[in-house]
Motif scaffolding. Structure first.
Motif, mmCIF file in Angstrom:
data_model
loop_
_atom_site.group_PDB
_atom_site.id
_atom_site.type_symbol
_atom_site.label_atom_id
_atom_site.label_comp_id
_atom_site.label_asym_id
_atom_site.label_seq_id
_atom_site.Cartn_x
_atom_site.Cartn_y
_atom_site.Cartn_z
ATOM 1 N N UNK A 160 0.855 -1.189 0.000
ATOM 2 C CA UNK A 160 0.000 0.000 0.000
ATOM 3 C C UNK A 160 0.886 1.232 0.000
ATOM 4 N N UNK A 161 0.306 2.398 -0.316
ATOM 5 C CA UNK A 161 1.054 3.649 -0.330
ATOM 6 C C UNK A 161 1.605 3.926 1.062
ATOM 7 N N UNK A 162 2.908 4.162 1.164
ATOM 8 C CA UNK A 162 3.584 4.338 2.450
ATOM 9 C C UNK A 162 4.477 5.564 2.390
ATOM 10 N N UNK A 163 4.477 6.333 3.444
ATOM 11 C CA UNK A 163 5.288 7.552 3.503
ATOM 12 C C UNK A 163 6.515 7.353 4.383
ATOM 13 N N UNK A 164 7.625 7.968 3.982
ATOM 14 C CA UNK A 164 8.853 8.006 4.779
ATOM 15 C C UNK A 164 9.358 9.437 4.808
ATOM 16 N N UNK A 165 10.156 9.757 5.817
ATOM 17 C CA UNK A 165 10.674 11.106 5.972
ATOM 18 C C UNK A 165 12.188 11.055 6.042
#
Length: 480
Positions: free
Chosen positions: A232-237
Motif C-alpha cells: 500500500x502507499x507508504x510515507x517516509x521522511x
C-alpha cells in the motif's frame, strides 16, 4: 514515615510483658516548634477458642500510657546544607538548578561552583544566586559539567558544600544549515520494494530516514533508502543530520557510561537510573576507548573490581544493551564476566567457558543464551543486544552484523539487587577495555544499531530530537 519492616523486640510470653527496642528512624532536620508525632501499633494474634475466638485484644494489645519514646537529637547547624538538588531544562548554554532549603530563616543567597567533571573545588567558576530555582548561563554547548552548591545564611555563616551534581548541555544546532533536496519517489506495481533518494543540501554529516514526521523509528541511513516489501502507499521522511563529538544519538534512556572523566563515572542517559555518578571500585579508567578513555580491567575479582551502578536490574519488557570492548586476551581461556546482577535470575555476560574463546555470551535474566560471536578478542568491537518483547525476539549484533537471534515466548519479569558493570557477583571480571556502555529501555531497530556503532576515535550521534533541525522532505511510495 514507617519502619522498613516489622520487627520484634525483647519480651515474649503470657500476661503483661516488658518490651523495648532501639530504632533508627525519623532522621533529618525538623523545624523548631513543629510537632513530631510517633505512633506504635502491635500486631494482634488470632485465636479460635470461644469466647475469645477471632482477632481481638484478648491475645495482644498495647495499653495507653504504658509506653514512652526517648528521642536522641542535637541542634541543627547554624546554616544547614541544602537538600534534594536537581538540575534540568538544559539548553546548549544554560541549566536550571533547584533545591530544598530547610533553614528556619531562608538564606540571603546561595553559591554555586561548577566546572568540568572531577574539578577541584576552588578552581571552578563561581556564581552567587538569590533565587530558587536559579539559572546558570554562558555554558559551553555539548559539554559535561559538575556543580556544588552552598547556602549563605549571612551572620550565622555558610553551610557545607553539596555535590557533585552532574549535568550536560545540549548541542547547538543554530549554526547548522540542514536540509535535503531533489526527492525521488518510488513506484510499485502490485507489491514490492522501492528505492527512495534525496540529496543532502546543508553542512550535516548524514541523512536519516524515518517512518513518521516526529517520534518515528529510524529505518535507514544514507542518501538512498530501499523500503521493505510494501502492498500500500507508504510515507517516509528524510532528514539531514549533524553528528556531535560527545553527545549521544539515540541517547540511552537508562544508562550511558562514557568513561571519559577519570574516576567520576557519570551517567549521561536521558533518565539516568541508580547513582549518578556511579561508584568506581577497584577498576581504572584510561587507555584508548571508542571515544576518549575506557574502563580498564585485569581479570580481578568482581567482589572488589567493578562499577557499582546503584541500580536494581529490571527486565520486564523491551531493552537494548550496547557496549564496546577491546584488548581482550586471545590466549586467555578462563571465564571473564563484564556485567550482570546475580539476583536478577543470574543475568550476566561473559567470555570463554560455554561461550567459547573470542565470543561474548549473555545468559539468563529470564531469557535464553545469546551469543556475540567474535566480539571478545584483542580487536575493538561494538556489541548490541536487543530484546523486542512484542516480536518475541532476542538479537545479538557485533559491529552492526547480526550474529544470533533467539525466540522468547513470554516476557520475563525479573528484578535484581545491584547491577554491576565490569564484573559479576564475585567472579573474575573484565580483562581488557570496555567503553560506551549503554542500556536503552526500548528495542533498537537494525538501522539504529547501525547508527550507534560509532568509530574508534570518533564521537556518537546527537539525540534524535536535536537532529531534526529542519522540516524533512516527505518521500512517498505510490500504490498503483
Amino acid at each position: 514515615m514507617l519502619e522498613s519492616s516489622v520487627a520484634a523486640g525483647s519480651g515474649f510470653g503470657s500476661g503483661t510483658i516488658s518490651y523495648n527496642r532501639n530504632l533508627n528512624i525519623a532522621n533529618g532536620y525538623y523545624l523548631a516548634g513543629a510537632d513530631l508525632i510517633f505512633e506504635m501499633r502491635a500486631w494482634r494474634t488470632f485465636g479460635d477458642t470461644a469466647p475469645n475466638d477471632g482477632c481481638n485484644t484478648f491475645y495482644n494489645k498495647v495499653d495507653n500510657g504504658t509506653w514512652t519514646i526517648t528521642v536522641n537529637y542535637q541542634s541543627a547547624p547554624a546554616c544547614s546544607d541544602v537538600q534534594n538538588v536537581q538540575v534540568g531544562s538544559e539548553t546548549s548554554t544554560t541549566v536550571e538548578v533547584s533545591w530544598t532549603d530547610v533553614n528556619p530563616m531562608p538564606p540571603s543567597s546561595w553559591t554555586i561552583e561548577y566546572g568540568a567533571p572531577g574539578f577541584a573545588q576552588g578552581t571552578g567558576t563561581t556564581v552567587n544566586v538569590t533565587t530558587n530555582p536559579a539559572t546558570i548561563n554562558n555554558l559551553t554547548p555539548d559539554t559535561d559539567y559538575e556543580l556544588y552548591i552552598q547556602a549563605d545564611c549571612g551572620v550565622t555563616g555558610t553551610s557545607g558544600w553539596v555535590g557533585p551534581i552532574s549535568f550536560e548541555t545540549t548541542i547547538d544546532c543554530s549554526f547548522a544549515n540542514l536540509g535535503v533536496t531533489n526527492p525521488v519517489d518510488g513506484d510499485i506495481v502490485c507489491k514490492g520494494s522501492a528505492t527512495l533518494e534525496v540529496t543532502p543540501s546543508g553542512n550535516g554529516d548524514e541523512v536519516y530516514w524515518y517512518d513518521a514526521p516526529s517520534g518515528g523509528n529510524l529505518v535507514g541511513i544514507g542518501s538512498t533508502f530501499t523500503t521493505p516489501e510494501l502492498t500500500s502507499t507508504t510515507s517516509y521522511w528524510a532528514s539531514e543530520v549533524l553528528q556531535g563529538g560527545s553527545g549521544g544519538g539515540n541517547t540511552p534512556e537508562l544508562i550511558h557510561y562514557k568513561f571519559d572523566n577519570g574516576s567520576t563515572i557519570t551517567n549521561h542517559a536521558l533518565n539516568p537510573v541508580g547513582s549518578n555518578p556511579a561508584t568506581l571500585i577497584g577498576l581504572n579508567v584510561g587507555g584508548a576507548g571508542l571515544s576518549g578513555t575506557a574502563l580498564q580491567g585485569s581479570a580481578g575479582s568482581s567482589a572488589s573490581n567493578y562499577v557499582d551502578t546503584g541500580w536494581n536490574t529490571t527486565i520486564d519488557g523491551d531493552f537494548t544493551i550496547a557496549f564496546w570492548t577491546s584488548g581482550v586476551p586471545d590466549s586467555n581461556t578462563a571465564l571473564s564476566y563484564i556485567f550482570g546482577d546475580i539476583d536478577a535470575s543470574s543475568f550476566r555476560c561473559f567470555t570463554n567457558g560455554v561461550a567459547g574463546t573470542d565470543n561474548w555470551l549473555i545468559r539468563d535474566g529470564g531469557l535464553v543464551d545469546l551469543e556475540m560471536t567474535g566480539g571478545a578478542d584483542s580487536n575493538p568491537h561494538m556489541m548490541h543486544v536487543v530484546y523486542d518483547a512484542s516480536a518475541g525476539t532476542y538479537t545479538a549484533y557485533v559491529d552492526g552484523v547480526q550474529t544470533d537471534q533467539q525466540t522468547i515466548p513470554s516476557t520475563p519479569n525479573v528484578t535484581g539487587t545491584g547491577f554491576k558493570v565490569g564484573g559479576y557477583s564475585s567472579s573474575t571480571g573484565l580483562d581488557g577495555l570496555m567503553d560506551e556502555f549503554r542500556w536503552y529501555n526500548r528495542a533498537l531497530t537494525a538501522a539504529e544499531v547501525t547508527a550507534t556503532q560509532g568509530a574508534v576515535g570518533g564521537g556518537v550521534y546527537v539525540s534524535l530530537q536535536e537532529l531534526r533541525s529542519k522540516l524533512p522532505f516527505l518521500q512517498q511510495v505510490m500504490w498503483q
